[in-house]
Design a protein around this motif. Structure first.
Motif, PDB file in Angstrom:
ATOM      1  N   GLY A  19      -9.551   0.451   1.601  1.00  0.00           N
ATOM      2  CA  GLY A  19      -9.142   2.273   2.350  1.00  0.00           C
ATOM      3  C   GLY A  19     -10.521   3.204   3.265  1.00  0.00           C
ATOM      4  O   GLY A  19     -10.307   3.036   4.530  1.00  0.00           O
ATOM      5  N   GLY A  20     -11.459   2.606   2.759  1.00  0.00           N
ATOM      6  CA  GLY A  20     -12.379   3.570   3.654  1.00  0.00           C
ATOM      7  C   GLY A  20     -13.170   2.958   4.602  1.00  0.00           C
ATOM      8  O   GLY A  20     -13.312   3.401   6.144  1.00  0.00           O
ATOM      9  N   GLN A  21     -12.834   1.117   4.609  1.00  0.00           N
ATOM     10  CA  GLN A  21     -12.891   0.479   6.034  1.00  0.00           C
ATOM     11  C   GLN A  21     -11.973   0.609   6.842  1.00  0.00           C
ATOM     12  O   GLN A  21     -12.754   0.606   7.692  1.00  0.00           O
ATOM     13  N   LYS A  22     -10.379   0.622   6.198  1.00  0.00           N
ATOM     14  CA  LYS A  22      -9.822   0.703   7.519  1.00  0.00           C
ATOM     15  C   LYS A  22     -10.441   2.145   8.425  1.00  0.00           C
ATOM     16  O   LYS A  22      -9.675   2.091   9.498  1.00  0.00           O
ATOM     17  N   SER A  23     -10.239   3.278   7.546  1.00  0.00           N
ATOM     18  CA  SER A  23     -10.547   4.389   8.003  1.00  0.00           C
ATOM     19  C   SER A  23     -11.292   4.586   8.760  1.00  0.00           C
ATOM     20  O   SER A  23     -11.606   5.526   9.923  1.00  0.00           O
ATOM     21  N   ARG A  24     -12.109   3.682   9.008  1.00  0.00           N
ATOM     22  CA  ARG A  24     -13.667   4.067   9.509  1.00  0.00           C
ATOM     23  C   ARG A  24     -13.616   2.847  10.893  1.00  0.00           C
ATOM     24  O   ARG A  24     -14.066   1.978  11.694  1.00  0.00           O
ATOM     25  N   ARG A  25     -12.418   1.796  11.022  1.00  0.00           N
ATOM     26  CA  ARG A  25     -12.233   0.196  10.960  1.00  0.00           C
ATOM     27  C   ARG A  25     -13.059  -0.481  11.224  1.00  0.00           C
ATOM     28  O   ARG A  25     -13.014  -1.489  12.203  1.00  0.00           O
ATOM     29  N   ALA A  65     -11.847 -16.229  -3.051  1.00  0.00           N
ATOM     30  CA  ALA A  65     -11.017 -15.034  -4.341  1.00  0.00           C
ATOM     31  C   ALA A  65     -11.072 -14.111  -3.577  1.00  0.00           C
ATOM     32  O   ALA A  65     -10.338 -13.203  -3.444  1.00  0.00           O
ATOM     33  N   ALA A  66     -11.965 -13.234  -2.307  1.00  0.00           N
ATOM     34  CA  ALA A  66     -12.230 -12.466  -1.545  1.00  0.00           C
ATOM     35  C   ALA A  66     -10.155 -11.985  -0.752  1.00  0.00           C
ATOM     36  O   ALA A  66     -10.163 -11.392  -0.898  1.00  0.00           O
ATOM     37  N   ALA A  67     -10.423 -13.535  -0.117  1.00  0.00           N
ATOM     38  CA  ALA A  67      -9.835 -13.338   1.316  1.00  0.00           C
ATOM     39  C   ALA A  67      -8.015 -13.156   0.166  1.00  0.00           C
ATOM     40  O   ALA A  67      -7.377 -12.742   0.002  1.00  0.00           O
ATOM     41  N   HIS A  68      -8.638 -14.093  -1.182  1.00  0.00           N
ATOM     42  CA  HIS A  68      -6.638 -14.023  -2.084  1.00  0.00           C
ATOM     43  C   HIS A  68      -6.227 -12.550  -2.120  1.00  0.00           C
ATOM     44  O   HIS A  68      -5.654 -12.363  -1.897  1.00  0.00           O
ATOM     45  N   ARG A  69      -7.551 -11.780  -3.089  1.00  0.00           N
ATOM     46  CA  ARG A  69      -7.013 -10.874  -2.871  1.00  0.00           C
ATOM     47  C   ARG A  69      -7.020  -9.657  -1.661  1.00  0.00           C
ATOM     48  O   ARG A  69      -5.808  -8.801  -2.328  1.00  0.00           O
ATOM     49  N   PHE A  70      -7.093 -10.444  -1.136  1.00  0.00           N
ATOM     50  CA  PHE A  70      -7.185  -8.687   1.022  1.00  0.00           C
ATOM     51  C   PHE A  70      -5.270  -9.389   1.274  1.00  0.00           C
ATOM     52  O   PHE A  70      -5.246  -7.918   1.570  1.00  0.00           O
ATOM     53  N   THR A  71      -4.763 -10.391   0.764  1.00  0.00           N
ATOM     54  CA  THR A  71      -3.537 -10.180   0.588  1.00  0.00           C
ATOM     55  C   THR A  71      -2.438  -9.534  -0.047  1.00  0.00           C
ATOM     56  O   THR A  71      -1.412  -8.843  -0.105  1.00  0.00           O
ATOM     57  N   ASN A  72      -3.201  -9.198  -1.546  1.00  0.00           N
ATOM     58  CA  ASN A  72      -1.903  -8.756  -2.769  1.00  0.00           C
ATOM     59  C   ASN A  72      -2.510  -7.531  -2.003  1.00  0.00           C
ATOM     60  O   ASN A  72      -1.390  -6.779  -2.284  1.00  0.00           O
ATOM     61  N   LEU A  73      -2.952  -6.703  -1.040  1.00  0.00           N
ATOM     62  CA  LEU A  73      -3.970  -5.389  -1.381  1.00  0.00           C
ATOM     63  C   LEU A  73      -3.329  -4.826  -0.094  1.00  0.00           C
ATOM     64  O   LEU A  73      -3.055  -3.729   0.580  1.00  0.00           O
ATOM     65  N   ALA A  74      -2.805  -5.989   0.839  1.00  0.00           N
ATOM     66  CA  ALA A  74      -2.852  -5.155   2.556  1.00  0.00           C
ATOM     67  C   ALA A  74      -1.722  -4.669   2.379  1.00  0.00           C
ATOM     68  O   ALA A  74      -1.473  -4.315   3.072  1.00  0.00           O
ATOM     69  N   THR A  75      -0.915  -5.029   2.321  1.00  0.00           N
ATOM     70  CA  THR A  75       0.614  -4.557   2.588  1.00  0.00           C
ATOM     71  C   THR A  75       0.732  -3.383   1.832  1.00  0.00           C
ATOM     72  O   THR A  75       1.481  -1.811   2.658  1.00  0.00           O
ATOM     73  N   ALA A  76       0.652  -3.570   0.207  1.00  0.00           N
ATOM     74  CA  ALA A  76       1.120  -2.587  -0.456  1.00  0.00           C
ATOM     75  C   ALA A  76       0.380  -1.736  -0.328  1.00  0.00           C
ATOM     76  O   ALA A  76       0.214  -0.142  -0.309  1.00  0.00           O
ATOM     77  N   ARG A  77      -1.048  -1.653   0.720  1.00  0.00           N
ATOM     78  CA  ARG A  77      -1.842  -0.111  -0.116  1.00  0.00           C
ATOM     79  C   ARG A  77      -2.751  -0.191   1.058  1.00  0.00           C
ATOM     80  O   ARG A  77      -2.824   1.315   1.059  1.00  0.00           O
ATOM     81  N   LEU A  78      -2.731  -0.777   1.692  1.00  0.00           N
ATOM     82  CA  LEU A  78      -2.841  -0.821   3.717  1.00  0.00           C
ATOM     83  C   LEU A  78      -1.788  -0.696   4.249  1.00  0.00           C
ATOM     84  O   LEU A  78      -2.500  -0.155   5.699  1.00  0.00           O
ATOM     85  N   GLY A  79      -1.015  -1.289   4.356  1.00  0.00           N
ATOM     86  CA  GLY A  79      -0.112  -1.393   5.039  1.00  0.00           C
ATOM     87  C   GLY A  79      -0.235  -1.590   6.396  1.00  0.00           C
ATOM     88  O   GLY A  79       0.696  -1.946   7.943  1.00  0.00           O
ATOM     89  N   LEU A  80      -0.830  -3.287   6.016  1.00  0.00           N
ATOM     90  CA  LEU A  80      -1.230  -4.289   7.297  1.00  0.00           C
ATOM     91  C   LEU A  80      -0.632  -5.848   6.839  1.00  0.00           C
ATOM     92  O   LEU A  80      -0.297  -6.234   5.798  1.00  0.00           O
ATOM     93  N   ARG A  81      -0.282  -5.981   7.658  1.00  0.00           N
ATOM     94  CA  ARG A  81       0.913  -7.670   7.564  1.00  0.00           C
ATOM     95  C   ARG A  81       0.020  -8.493   8.012  1.00  0.00           C
ATOM     96  O   ARG A  81      -0.977  -8.818   8.743  1.00  0.00           O
ATOM     97  N   VAL A  82      -0.242  -9.943   7.351  1.00  0.00           N
ATOM     98  CA  VAL A  82      -1.234 -10.700   7.133  1.00  0.00           C
ATOM     99  C   VAL A  82      -1.550 -12.192   6.701  1.00  0.00           C
ATOM    100  O   VAL A  82       0.210 -11.983   6.921  1.00  0.00           O
ATOM    101  N   HIS A  83      -1.828 -12.578   7.237  1.00  0.00           N
ATOM    102  CA  HIS A  83      -1.856 -14.898   6.330  1.00  0.00           C
ATOM    103  C   HIS A  83      -3.256 -14.603   6.356  1.00  0.00           C
ATOM    104  O   HIS A  83      -4.081 -14.274   6.622  1.00  0.00           O
ATOM    105  N   PHE A  84      -2.554 -15.729   5.563  1.00  0.00           N
ATOM    106  CA  PHE A  84      -4.089 -16.888   5.087  1.00  0.00           C
ATOM    107  C   PHE A  84      -3.575 -17.742   4.570  1.00  0.00           C
ATOM    108  O   PHE A  84      -2.999 -18.371   4.932  1.00  0.00           O
ATOM    109  N   MET A  85      -5.552 -18.851   5.030  1.00  0.00           N
ATOM    110  CA  MET A  85      -5.011 -20.537   5.171  1.00  0.00           C
ATOM    111  C   MET A  85      -6.110 -20.931   3.986  1.00  0.00           C
ATOM    112  O   MET A  85      -7.365 -20.363   4.630  1.00  0.00           O
ATOM    113  N   LYS A  86      -6.051 -22.030   3.992  1.00  0.00           N
ATOM    114  CA  LYS A  86      -7.191 -23.239   3.232  1.00  0.00           C
ATOM    115  C   LYS A  86      -6.871 -24.220   4.139  1.00  0.00           C
ATOM    116  O   LYS A  86      -6.052 -24.829   3.530  1.00  0.00           O
ATOM    117  N   VAL A  87      -7.908 -24.658   4.856  1.00  0.00           N
ATOM    118  CA  VAL A  87      -7.694 -25.537   5.720  1.00  0.00           C
ATOM    119  C   VAL A  87      -8.675 -26.950   5.244  1.00  0.00           C
ATOM    120  O   VAL A  87     -10.290 -26.668   5.559  1.00  0.00           O
TER     121      VAL A  87
END
Length: 285
Positions: free
Chosen positions: A128-134, A151-173
Motif C-alpha cells: 500500500g505504501g508502494q502504491k501511494s508512491r507509485r 513466492a513474492a509474485a504469487h503472494r502479490f496476486t493474493n493481495l493485489a485485488t483484495a487489498r490494492l484494488g488492482l487486476r493482475v495476471h501471473f505466469m511461470k513459463v
C-alpha cells in the motif's frame, strides 16, 4: 481462484492465528519462528539424508515427526518446506478422493504457507505504501520477506485485488515457451487447448515471459508492454534456474494500472509483429 480474486480470508485468518500463537510480532518470519510453529502444532523436526530425490518432506502423523532433507541436499533450513508440510495438518486435509480435491488441497497448503511467510497486514502495508508512491515492486516484496521472486509474485496476486484494488495476471513459463503456471483476473487471454487448459500451452514469442530469455542482463529488472487482442498489458519478469531448466516468472497488469508500478517507463514494447522500442512508453505520473 479467479472467482475469489485469488484471496482466501479464511486462510489469511489461519495464518494470523498461527503467528499469534507463537508470539510473532510482525514482519518476516525467521527459521526460529518456523520451528516454533512446528513445536506449537506438536511436531519435531528431523533432518535425514535418505529421502527420495523428489521428496521435499515426509510427515509422520502417528509420531508427530517431520522429516526434511539433510546432508548435501538440505542446503540449510527451509521455512517453506516446513510450513507447506504442516499446512495440511492445520487445515485438516485427509487423503484426497479425486484430482480436484488434490488440487484444492495443494492450493490451500501453498496459500497458507505463503500467508505465514508474508503476513497479510505487513505485506499489504508495504504494498500500500508502494502504491501511494507509485512504485510497486515485486523485488521489494521479495527482499522485505526474504523469499523467492516466484513466492513474492504469487503472494502479490493474493493481495493485489483484495487489498490494492488492482487486476493482475501471473505466469511461470519454461525456457521452451510452455506455460507451467498461470493466473489472471485482468482479462488477459492465455493460450488454451480446446478443453480450456492453459498449463502446457506455448506462449507467444513476443510476450514478456518469452522475450526475457533473449535479454543479455537477466539480473536486472525487466519489463515491457505487450499489445494483444484483449488490450495492452505491462509485465515485469524475472528468470530462475532449476533442475528442470530455466523459467520466467511474470506479473502483469492492464495498461490503465501500470501507473502504480516501478518499471512503467520501459521503452520496450512488442506486438504480434516485430518488437519495437518506445521513446516514452506508458504513463510516468
Amino acid at each position: 481462484m479467479r472467482a475469489q480474486d485469488n484471496y482466501f480470508p479464511e486462510l489469511e485468518q489461519a495464518a494470523r492465528e498461527l503467528l499469534t500463537a507463537v508470539g510473532h510480532a510482525g514482519g518476516p518470519i525467521s527459521q526460529r519462528v518456523a520451528s516454533q510453529i512446528a513445536e506449537h502444532l506438536g511436531y519435531s523436526l528431523h533432518y535425514v539424508g535418505d529421502l527420495p530425490q523428489t521428496t521435499r518432506s515426509v510427515i509422520d502423523q502417528r509420531h508427530h515427526r517431520l522429516y526434511l532433507p539433510g546432508g548435501s541436499r538440505g542446503g540449510g533450513f527451509s521455512r517453506t518446506a516446513v510450513l507447506q508440510a504442516l499446512a495440511a495438518e492445520v487445515l485438516g486435509h485427509t487423503e484426497p478422493h479425486d484430482y480436484a480435491e488434490f488440487l484444492r488441497q495443494r492450493v490451500e497448503s501453498n496459500y497458507l504457507s505463503a500467508a505465514v511467510l508474508m503476513p497479510e497486514d505487513d505485506a499489504a502495508a508495504l504494498l500500500g505504501g508502494q502504491k501511494s508512491r507509485r512504485e510497486i515492486s515485486i523485488e521489494d516484496l521479495r527482499d522485505a520477506f526474504a523469499v523467492s521472486y516466484e513466492a513474492a509474485a504469487h503472494r502479490f496476486t493474493n493481495l493485489a485485488t483484495a487489498r490494492l484494488g488492482l487486476r493482475v495476471h501471473f505466469m511461470k513459463v519454461h525456457e521452451s515457451g510452455v506455460i507451467h503456471k498461470a493466473y489472471e483476473n485482468d482479462g488477459v487471454r492465455f493460450p488454451a487447448d480446446p478443453l480450456g487448459a492453459v498449463e502446457g500451452q506455448p506462449v507467444c514469442r513476443h510476450w514478456t515471459a518469452r522475450t526475457i530469455f533473449d535479454v543479455e542482463d537477466r539480473l536486472s529488472p525487466f519489463s515491457q508492454y505487450t499489445d494483444t487482442p484483449a488490450g495492452t498489458f505491462w509485465c515485469a519478469t524475472r528468470t530462475q534456474r532449476t533442475a528442470d531448466g530455466e523459467f520466467s516468472v511474470s506479473v502483469g497488469v492492464p495498461f490503465a494500472e501500470v501507473k502504480w508500478f516501478l518499471g512503467r517507463d520501459t521503452p520496450t514494447a512488442t506486438s504480434p509483429g516485430a518488437p519495437t522500442r518506445r521513446a516514452a512508453a506508458g504513463p510516468r505520473v
